[in-house]
Enzyme design. Structure first.
Site: not given
Ligand code: THU
Length: 131
Positions: A43, A45-47, A49, A54, A56, A85, A88
């Protein structure tokens, strides 16, 4: 032939590369193609949000952008065996409704081993657009 243990180790290594300064929730994925190629993802992330992605989908877009579209299995590593999620699941469903999805925790235990179509019942598929 790669073993499940090797895939779990690779998914854990991918999780170690997660960029997750906001959630601190590290996710690593390894997507195994039908031809045996493997694509890992974490995963990012970014400022801003919602711009984050993810693990996957990182693995999936790496594979598709390299010309690979047929998949056998995905191994997802999180500390607590978290599940992919909905976004994904839908993205993966496009290419591989029968994908084997393994969710693994930090002890290396497989907490879930199901087909994607079981995780995403009645998933929307490309065929629906032309029916
Ligand atoms: N996240 C994933 O990488 N995969 C998922 O299927 C569930 C969530 C990440 C997204 C975010 O960076 C962090 O987990 C919290 O949600």
């Amino acid at each position: 032939m790669v073993t499940i243990e090797e895939l779990i180790q690779q998914a854990q290594q991918a999780a170690a590369r997660a960029y997750a300064p906001y959630s601190h929730y590290h996710v690593g994925a390894v997507l195994v193609a039908k031809d045996g190629q493997r694509f890992s993802g974490c995963n990012v992330e970014n400022a801003a949000y919602p711009a984050g992605i993810c693990a996957e989908r990182t693995a999936l877009v790496k594979a598709v952008s390299e010309g690979v579209r047929e998949f056998e299995m995905i191994v997802v590593w999180t500390r607590n065996g978290g599940s992919p999620c909905g976004i994904c699941r839908q993205m993966l469903f496009e290419f591989a409704p029968d994908l084997r999805v393994l969710m693994v925790n930090e002890a290396g235990e497989v907490v879930s081993d199901l087909a994607l179509h079981e995780l995403l019942l009645h998933g929307f598929s490309p065929a629906k657009l032309v029916e």
